[in-house]
Write a protein that holds these residues in place. Structure first.
Motif, PDB file in Angstrom:
ATOM      1  N   PRO A  51      -0.087  22.148  25.656  1.00 43.68           N
ATOM      2  CA  PRO A  51      -1.554  22.133  25.630  1.00 43.68           C
ATOM      3  C   PRO A  51      -2.060  21.197  26.733  1.00 43.68           C
ATOM      4  O   PRO A  51      -1.265  20.558  27.436  1.00 43.68           O
ATOM      5  N   PRO A  52      -3.371  21.047  26.904  1.00 41.20           N
ATOM      6  CA  PRO A  52      -3.907  20.160  27.943  1.00 41.20           C
ATOM      7  C   PRO A  52      -3.282  18.757  27.868  1.00 41.20           C
ATOM      8  O   PRO A  52      -3.151  18.193  26.776  1.00 41.20           O
ATOM      9  N   PHE A  53      -2.911  18.216  29.028  1.00 38.73           N
ATOM     10  CA  PHE A  53      -2.235  16.917  29.024  1.00 38.73           C
ATOM     11  C   PHE A  53      -2.560  16.123  30.279  1.00 38.73           C
ATOM     12  O   PHE A  53      -2.984  16.676  31.304  1.00 38.73           O
ATOM     13  N   GLU A  54      -2.370  14.810  30.165  1.00 36.70           N
ATOM     14  CA  GLU A  54      -2.380  13.900  31.308  1.00 36.70           C
ATOM     15  C   GLU A  54      -0.948  13.427  31.517  1.00 36.70           C
ATOM     16  O   GLU A  54      -0.152  13.406  30.578  1.00 36.70           O
ATOM     17  N   VAL A  55      -0.615  13.034  32.736  1.00 41.10           N
ATOM     18  CA  VAL A  55       0.764  12.674  33.029  1.00 41.10           C
ATOM     19  C   VAL A  55       0.817  11.416  33.886  1.00 41.10           C
ATOM     20  O   VAL A  55      -0.080  11.171  34.700  1.00 41.10           O
TER      21      VAL A  55
END
Length: 349
Positions: A51-55
């Motif tokens: 799903p939508p993510f930051e990294v």
């Protein structure tokens, strides 16, 4: 965990040459997934399934390539400063899983010490500028080797021409030695000298072609004593002057400020930190000597710091380099050319 748009995942990556360790936190900061992949292609395949993510990952060799890959799939990509990470996490437990988790947690709480990621062409520009410096260092070692050989054999170079001119290298090649092994050393050093000189010319030609129409590089050359090589290095490593809140940040960025150890009323200042790009510090120092000869403003500043004391000469040079780079930042930010200060001109008269 649902794939609805309201929730966000937080991904920490511990990147190595042979593998990449991944830790995924859910929207509550709890470990959601852990896995390991062998390369960037496999990483991208797995990330696209999330799903939508930051990294977040730590800056190291190849950090720019991963940044460009990850920006195509992540809502945000944070590249962490490795030096500041060590200050934040001083733990005796260090492994790939723990490091990936730490990065994910920092991302979750919004405390990642980020580094600036310049565009791909600017990164390549920086690399070639640094590569040129290394070529010059190799050529200098070859020159020192030849000088050492001549000195050890009591041979004085002719004064009619420079040792590193065409006539000088021809003279070096024509020398005859009693010991054949000395001839072998001479021949290899001269060949090395010629090769490095040729490579430097090729690199400088490419650098000139890249920056010839760059207005920022031309702008910095309005400073007396600041040439093309220094200008391009400063512009390349600053990249975007607006990313610095004020001119004082430049000193820290280029490692031109003293290290500090303060406790209570005791404040100890040591040698400069030498953080950032060594190639820029070296070129700024060289530019100082030229600017002091050509600019009353720069000369006045350097003399004021030195106070007429010989043991403060090095301190004054570093301080003047710090002053120069702050001025350069201001010029780049505001688009203004160099102007001599009237007070400095009067003081130097």
């Amino acid at each position: 965990m649902t794939s609805g748009g309201a929730e966000m995942l937080y991904v920490g990556l511990d990147i190595h040459k042979s593998h990449i360790t991944v830790c995924v936190l859910d929207s509550n900061g709890k470990v959601f997934q852990r896995w390991q992949v062998s390369d960037a292609a496999e990483l991208m395949t797995r990330l696209k399934e999330l799903p939508p993510f930051e990294v977040c990952y730590e800056a190291s060799t190849g950090y720019g390539r991963f940044y460009e890959l990850l920006t195509t799939v992540a809502a945000q990509v944070a590249v962490a400063h490795p030096g500041l990470l060590r200050l934040i996490y001083q733990s005796k437990k260090k492994n790939d899983r723990a490091d990936a988790l730490k990065l994910a947690k920092l991302l979750y709480v919004g405390e990642v010490p980020k580094v600036h990621v310049p565009p791909a062409d600017v990164r390549a520009w920086r690399e070639l500028i640094t590569f040129r410096k290394r070529l010059i260092e190799k050529r200098t070692r070859a020159k020192n080797g030849l000088r050492c050989l001549l000195r050890s054999l009591g041979i004085n170079p002719p004064k009619e021409f420079g040792l590193w001119t065409k006539k000088g290298t021809a003279w070096l090649r024509s020398l005859e030695f009693e010991q054949p092994l000395h001839s072998v050393k001479r021949s290899m050093l001269v060949e090395e000298l010629d090769t490095h000189s040729k490579h430097i010319r090729l690199v400088e030609k490419e650098l000139l072609e890249f920056s010839k129409d760059n207005p920022a590089v031309q702008l910095l050359q309005t400073i007396p004593g600041v040439g093309l090589r220094t200008s391009e290095a400063v512009v390349a490593f600053i990249d975007d002057p607006h990313r610095f809140a004020n001119s004082k940040r430049l000193g820290s960025y280029f490692g031109l400020v003293p290290s500090q150890d303060q406790s209570g009323r005791i404040n100890r200042l040591g040698h400069i930190t030498k953080e950032g790009a060594p190639v820029v510090r070296a070129m700024l120092t060289e530019a100082v000597w030229q600017a002091v000869r050509r600019s009353p403003t720069v000369k006045s500043f350097q003399m004021r710091v030195q106070r007429g004391e010989s043991d403060r000469r090095k301190i004054s040079v570093i301080a003047t380099a710090h002053y120069l780079v702050r001025v350069m930042w201001s010029m780049l930010k505001n688009g203004t050319v160099w102007k001599e200060q009237k007070t400095a001109v009067t003081a130097a008269a």
